[in-house]
Design a protein around this motif. Structure first.
Motif, PDB file in Angstrom:
ATOM      1  N   PRO A  76       0.808  -1.228   0.000  1.00  0.00           N
ATOM      2  CA  PRO A  76       0.000   0.000   0.000  1.00  0.00           C
ATOM      3  C   PRO A  76       0.839   1.274   0.000  1.00  0.00           C
ATOM      4  O   PRO A  76       0.549   2.203  -0.755  1.00  0.00           O
ATOM      5  CB  PRO A  76      -0.816  -0.106   1.293  1.00  0.00           C
ATOM      6  CG  PRO A  76      -0.858  -1.549   1.618  1.00  0.00           C
ATOM      7  CD  PRO A  76       0.383  -2.167   1.044  1.00  0.00           C
ATOM      8  N   GLU A  77       1.914   1.293   0.820  1.00  0.00           N
ATOM      9  CA  GLU A  77       2.696   2.531   0.935  1.00  0.00           C
ATOM     10  C   GLU A  77       3.499   2.836  -0.325  1.00  0.00           C
ATOM     11  O   GLU A  77       3.996   3.943  -0.482  1.00  0.00           O
ATOM     12  CB  GLU A  77       3.595   2.492   2.188  1.00  0.00           C
ATOM     13  CG  GLU A  77       4.611   1.373   2.237  1.00  0.00           C
ATOM     14  CD  GLU A  77       4.039   0.057   2.795  1.00  0.00           C
ATOM     15  OE1 GLU A  77       2.796  -0.066   2.893  1.00  0.00           O
ATOM     16  OE2 GLU A  77       4.839  -0.847   3.099  1.00  0.00           O
ATOM     17  N   GLN A  78       3.584   1.863  -1.238  1.00  0.00           N
ATOM     18  CA  GLN A  78       4.295   2.128  -2.491  1.00  0.00           C
ATOM     19  C   GLN A  78       3.357   2.486  -3.645  1.00  0.00           C
ATOM     20  O   GLN A  78       3.800   2.700  -4.767  1.00  0.00           O
ATOM     21  CB  GLN A  78       5.132   0.910  -2.869  1.00  0.00           C
ATOM     22  CG  GLN A  78       6.480   0.932  -2.161  1.00  0.00           C
ATOM     23  CD  GLN A  78       7.080  -0.448  -2.042  1.00  0.00           C
ATOM     24  OE1 GLN A  78       6.743  -1.347  -2.809  1.00  0.00           O
ATOM     25  NE2 GLN A  78       7.950  -0.621  -1.069  1.00  0.00           N
ATOM     26  N   ARG A  79       2.041   2.548  -3.355  1.00  0.00           N
ATOM     27  CA  ARG A  79       1.090   2.797  -4.456  1.00  0.00           C
ATOM     28  C   ARG A  79       0.806   4.283  -4.674  1.00  0.00           C
ATOM     29  O   ARG A  79       0.222   4.665  -5.660  1.00  0.00           O
ATOM     30  CB  ARG A  79      -0.228   2.068  -4.187  1.00  0.00           C
ATOM     31  CG  ARG A  79      -0.050   0.573  -4.175  1.00  0.00           C
ATOM     32  CD  ARG A  79      -1.370  -0.174  -4.194  1.00  0.00           C
ATOM     33  NE  ARG A  79      -1.111  -1.605  -4.177  1.00  0.00           N
ATOM     34  CZ  ARG A  79      -1.969  -2.536  -4.555  1.00  0.00           C
ATOM     35  NH1 ARG A  79      -3.181  -2.193  -4.960  1.00  0.00           N
ATOM     36  NH2 ARG A  79      -1.652  -3.801  -4.519  1.00  0.00           N
ATOM     37  N   ARG A  80       1.173   5.079  -3.700  1.00  0.00           N
ATOM     38  CA  ARG A  80       0.881   6.519  -3.745  1.00  0.00           C
ATOM     39  C   ARG A  80      -0.606   6.805  -3.986  1.00  0.00           C
ATOM     40  O   ARG A  80      -0.987   7.526  -4.889  1.00  0.00           O
ATOM     41  CB  ARG A  80       1.750   7.224  -4.786  1.00  0.00           C
ATOM     42  CG  ARG A  80       3.118   7.549  -4.189  1.00  0.00           C
ATOM     43  CD  ARG A  80       3.984   8.407  -5.070  1.00  0.00           C
ATOM     44  NE  ARG A  80       3.306   9.559  -5.629  1.00  0.00           N
ATOM     45  CZ  ARG A  80       3.577  10.040  -6.843  1.00  0.00           C
ATOM     46  NH1 ARG A  80       4.468   9.446  -7.611  1.00  0.00           N
ATOM     47  NH2 ARG A  80       2.953  11.106  -7.279  1.00  0.00           N
ATOM     48  N   VAL A  81      -1.443   6.189  -3.145  1.00  0.00           N
ATOM     49  CA  VAL A  81      -2.861   6.558  -3.155  1.00  0.00           C
ATOM     50  C   VAL A  81      -3.147   7.314  -1.866  1.00  0.00           C
ATOM     51  O   VAL A  81      -2.554   7.045  -0.827  1.00  0.00           O
ATOM     52  CB  VAL A  81      -3.807   5.337  -3.258  1.00  0.00           C
ATOM     53  CG1 VAL A  81      -3.626   4.607  -4.561  1.00  0.00           C
ATOM     54  CG2 VAL A  81      -3.612   4.396  -2.089  1.00  0.00           C
ATOM     55  N   GLY A  82      -4.023   8.295  -1.937  1.00  0.00           N
ATOM     56  CA  GLY A  82      -4.473   9.025  -0.754  1.00  0.00           C
ATOM     57  C   GLY A  82      -5.871   8.542  -0.418  1.00  0.00           C
ATOM     58  O   GLY A  82      -6.676   8.315  -1.316  1.00  0.00           O
ATOM     59  N   ILE A  83      -6.135   8.350   0.881  1.00  0.00           N
ATOM     60  CA  ILE A  83      -7.456   7.861   1.273  1.00  0.00           C
ATOM     61  C   ILE A  83      -8.070   8.783   2.314  1.00  0.00           C
ATOM     62  O   ILE A  83      -7.405   9.157   3.283  1.00  0.00           O
ATOM     63  CB  ILE A  83      -7.379   6.444   1.878  1.00  0.00           C
ATOM     64  CG1 ILE A  83      -6.608   5.533   0.941  1.00  0.00           C
ATOM     65  CG2 ILE A  83      -8.778   5.892   2.119  1.00  0.00           C
ATOM     66  CD1 ILE A  83      -6.524   4.113   1.405  1.00  0.00           C
ATOM     67  N   PRO A 156      -0.695  12.260  -4.334  1.00  0.00           N
ATOM     68  CA  PRO A 156      -1.181  10.928  -4.684  1.00  0.00           C
ATOM     69  C   PRO A 156      -1.471  10.814  -6.173  1.00  0.00           C
ATOM     70  O   PRO A 156      -1.843  11.790  -6.821  1.00  0.00           O
ATOM     71  CB  PRO A 156      -2.472  10.796  -3.881  1.00  0.00           C
ATOM     72  CG  PRO A 156      -2.920  12.202  -3.651  1.00  0.00           C
ATOM     73  CD  PRO A 156      -1.667  13.015  -3.529  1.00  0.00           C
ATOM     74  N   ARG A 157      -1.299   9.588  -6.704  1.00  0.00           N
ATOM     75  CA  ARG A 157      -1.644   9.328  -8.104  1.00  0.00           C
ATOM     76  C   ARG A 157      -3.139   9.122  -8.222  1.00  0.00           C
ATOM     77  O   ARG A 157      -3.740   9.385  -9.254  1.00  0.00           O
ATOM     78  CB  ARG A 157      -0.920   8.081  -8.598  1.00  0.00           C
ATOM     79  CG  ARG A 157       0.565   8.150  -8.375  1.00  0.00           C
ATOM     80  CD  ARG A 157       1.187   6.804  -8.649  1.00  0.00           C
ATOM     81  NE  ARG A 157       1.231   6.552 -10.084  1.00  0.00           N
ATOM     82  CZ  ARG A 157       1.510   5.360 -10.618  1.00  0.00           C
ATOM     83  NH1 ARG A 157       1.723   4.323  -9.831  1.00  0.00           N
ATOM     84  NH2 ARG A 157       1.545   5.207 -11.911  1.00  0.00           N
ATOM     85  N   ILE A 158      -3.732   8.611  -7.142  1.00  0.00           N
ATOM     86  CA  ILE A 158      -5.167   8.370  -7.115  1.00  0.00           C
ATOM     87  C   ILE A 158      -5.669   8.736  -5.726  1.00  0.00           C
ATOM     88  O   ILE A 158      -5.028   8.425  -4.723  1.00  0.00           O
ATOM     89  CB  ILE A 158      -5.481   6.881  -7.394  1.00  0.00           C
ATOM     90  CG1 ILE A 158      -4.992   6.503  -8.796  1.00  0.00           C
ATOM     91  CG2 ILE A 158      -6.973   6.590  -7.241  1.00  0.00           C
ATOM     92  CD1 ILE A 158      -5.153   5.041  -9.125  1.00  0.00           C
ATOM     93  N   LEU A 159      -6.802   9.448  -5.671  1.00  0.00           N
ATOM     94  CA  LEU A 159      -7.407   9.801  -4.387  1.00  0.00           C
ATOM     95  C   LEU A 159      -8.649   8.939  -4.190  1.00  0.00           C
ATOM     96  O   LEU A 159      -9.511   8.871  -5.073  1.00  0.00           O
ATOM     97  CB  LEU A 159      -7.847  11.271  -4.407  1.00  0.00           C
ATOM     98  CG  LEU A 159      -7.029  12.311  -3.671  1.00  0.00           C
ATOM     99  CD1 LEU A 159      -7.685  13.677  -3.835  1.00  0.00           C
ATOM    100  CD2 LEU A 159      -6.862  11.978  -2.200  1.00  0.00           C
ATOM    101  N   LEU A 160      -8.729   8.296  -3.023  1.00  0.00           N
ATOM    102  CA  LEU A 160      -9.875   7.441  -2.718  1.00  0.00           C
ATOM    103  C   LEU A 160     -10.649   8.055  -1.558  1.00  0.00           C
ATOM    104  O   LEU A 160     -10.063   8.404  -0.539  1.00  0.00           O
ATOM    105  CB  LEU A 160      -9.394   6.039  -2.329  1.00  0.00           C
ATOM    106  CG  LEU A 160      -8.479   5.326  -3.332  1.00  0.00           C
ATOM    107  CD1 LEU A 160      -7.977   4.016  -2.727  1.00  0.00           C
ATOM    108  CD2 LEU A 160      -9.217   5.067  -4.639  1.00  0.00           C
ATOM    109  N   PHE A 161     -11.952   8.196  -1.727  1.00  0.00           N
ATOM    110  CA  PHE A 161     -12.800   8.717  -0.665  1.00  0.00           C
ATOM    111  C   PHE A 161     -13.818   7.657  -0.276  1.00  0.00           C
ATOM    112  O   PHE A 161     -14.492   7.112  -1.149  1.00  0.00           O
ATOM    113  CB  PHE A 161     -13.591   9.939  -1.152  1.00  0.00           C
ATOM    114  CG  PHE A 161     -12.770  11.160  -1.436  1.00  0.00           C
ATOM    115  CD1 PHE A 161     -12.605  12.132  -0.459  1.00  0.00           C
ATOM    116  CD2 PHE A 161     -12.201  11.366  -2.674  1.00  0.00           C
ATOM    117  CE1 PHE A 161     -11.875  13.277  -0.726  1.00  0.00           C
ATOM    118  CE2 PHE A 161     -11.457  12.504  -2.948  1.00  0.00           C
ATOM    119  CZ  PHE A 161     -11.296  13.473  -1.969  1.00  0.00           C
TER     120      PHE A 161
END
Ligand SMILES: Nc1ncnc2c1ncn2[C@@H]1O[C@H](COP(=O)(O)OP(=O)(O)OP(=O)(O)O)[C@@H](O)[C@H]1O
Ligand SMILES: [Mg+2]
Length: 350
Positions: A76-83, A156-161
């Motif tokens: 997860p920490e290498q995916r650069r997603v923000g949650i 982040p490359r992708i933001l997840l809400f």
């Protein structure tokens, strides 16, 4: 920023299939809402994207790179997603700025080099003047913005809400929705936004994927979902539609055909593949109106005031099928109405 691809993604928890063969592409910079009732698998999809869960089968890709798949699992920490969740999970003993800078600190960035990205992130969410405050001295909406800034600081490359506004009151929700849309415009980050509130999804997203029982029923622009639902579930879930049995008496020509519903003949919209015979029709409240001369007969069962109009639930046909319409004056319960159909959509699925 990245394009997100889910390929035949499936996740089982023991005997429970939480996600069932989901295939979906979210374009780079797109704002996609995942909409569906409780338990349909929304959070599980989000956790699969973030890498907190491993798929039972199928793949998750960011651009061309496989993140999860057979023999592959990027941490997860290498995916650069923000949650962003509905609980903000801020550190109470740290200032706003330190909370926002925390992920950078964990990543080994020193205090001096943290200053500028933290200020950038706080500026993006409009909180630069509150950098020194503690979370306890902020409103709910401000706390949610700190949580957002804490995501943005990692670019982040992708933001997840995941239902980030579920805890807020109606007015604050609307204000925050506007801010999320502004944020998306400014940053053009790829966003996947989970909600079970269709109005929220419609107001914010470029495209909505409607889910039911671990599957995607339809993914389309809000207008398309509303005007041309592909399945009864979508017609029902979006925009207070009701699905009724009808007969197509004239096959569609250039998108319009004729149908008989509760004995009443009307013009309906339909795709070209639909043929004459029994069909299911999606009727929206605004497409039904009282008409003494024509229309089918219905009995008023319930009314509720919606400010300016009354939402009326009536039943029609021998089968006592519920229909919904909006009226300016409240009819009496038990009263008989004749209702004309101005517009309907033939559900294309079998
Ligand atoms: N760790 C788990 N172990 C077992 N079952 C799980 C687990 N996580 C989720 N499930 C099940 O998978 C299904 C989908 O759950 P999920 O949390 O993805 O739904 P959701 O759409 O986010 O619902 P809600 O709107 O209520 O948050 C549910 O039946 C749930 O009980
Ligand atoms: Mg959930």
């Amino acid at each position: 920023m990245a394009q997100l691809t889910l390929e035949r993604l499936t996740k089982d928890f023991g005997p429970i299939r939480a996600v069932d063969g989901v295939t979906l592409t979210v374009e780079n910079g797109e704002f996609l809402a995942l909409l569906g009732p409780s338990g349909c698998g929304k959070t599980t999809i989000l956790r699969l994207i973030a890498g907190f869960e491993r798929p039972t089968s199928g793949r998750v890709l960011f651009d061309e790179t496989v993140m999860s798949g057979p023999g592959v699992h990027v941490a997860p920490e290498q995916r650069r997603v923000g949650i962003v969740f509905q609980s903000y999970a801020l550190w109470p003993h740290m200032s706003v700025a330190d909370n926002v800078g925390y992920p950078l600190r964990v990543a080994g960035v020193n205090a001096r080099d943290r200053r500028e990205p933290v200020l950038d992130a706080l500026t993006t969410v409009g909180l630069e003047s509150l950098a020194a405050r503690r979370p306890a001295d902020l409103s709910g909406g401000q706390r949610q913005r700190v949580a957002l800034a804490r995501c943005l600081v990692m670019k982040p490359r992708i933001l997840l809400f995941d239902e980030p506004l579920a805890n807020l009151d109606v007015h604050l929700r609307a204000a925050m929705q506007d801010e999320f849309v502004d944020l998306h415009r400014k940053t053009r980050t790829t966003i996947v936004y989970i909600t079970h509130d269709q109005a929220e999804a419609m107001a914010m997203a470029d495209r909505i994927a409607v889910m039911s029982d671990g599957r995607i029923e339809q993914a389309a622009a809000p207008e398309t979902l509303y005007d041309q639902p592909e399945t009864p579930m979508v017609g029902n879930f979006i925009g207070e539609g009701v699905i009724v049995e009808a007969t197509l008496t004239q096959a569609p020509v250039e998108g319009h055909g004729r149908a008989r519903v509760f004995g009443h003949e009307c013009t309906v919209r339909a795709g070209n593949r639909v043929t004459r015979g029994p069909v299911r029709l999606c009727l929206r409240p605004e497409a039904l109106r009282p008409d003494d001369g024509h229309g089918f007969v219905a009995t008023v069962r319930r009314t509720s005031y919606r400010g300016g109009i009354y939402a009326v639930e009536a039943t029609a046909g021998g089968a006592e099928v519920p229909v919904r319409l909006w009226l300016r004056r409240p009819p009496a319960i038990g009263q008989t109405l004749r209702i004309a159909v101005d517009d309907g959509w033939v559900i294309p699925s079998v």
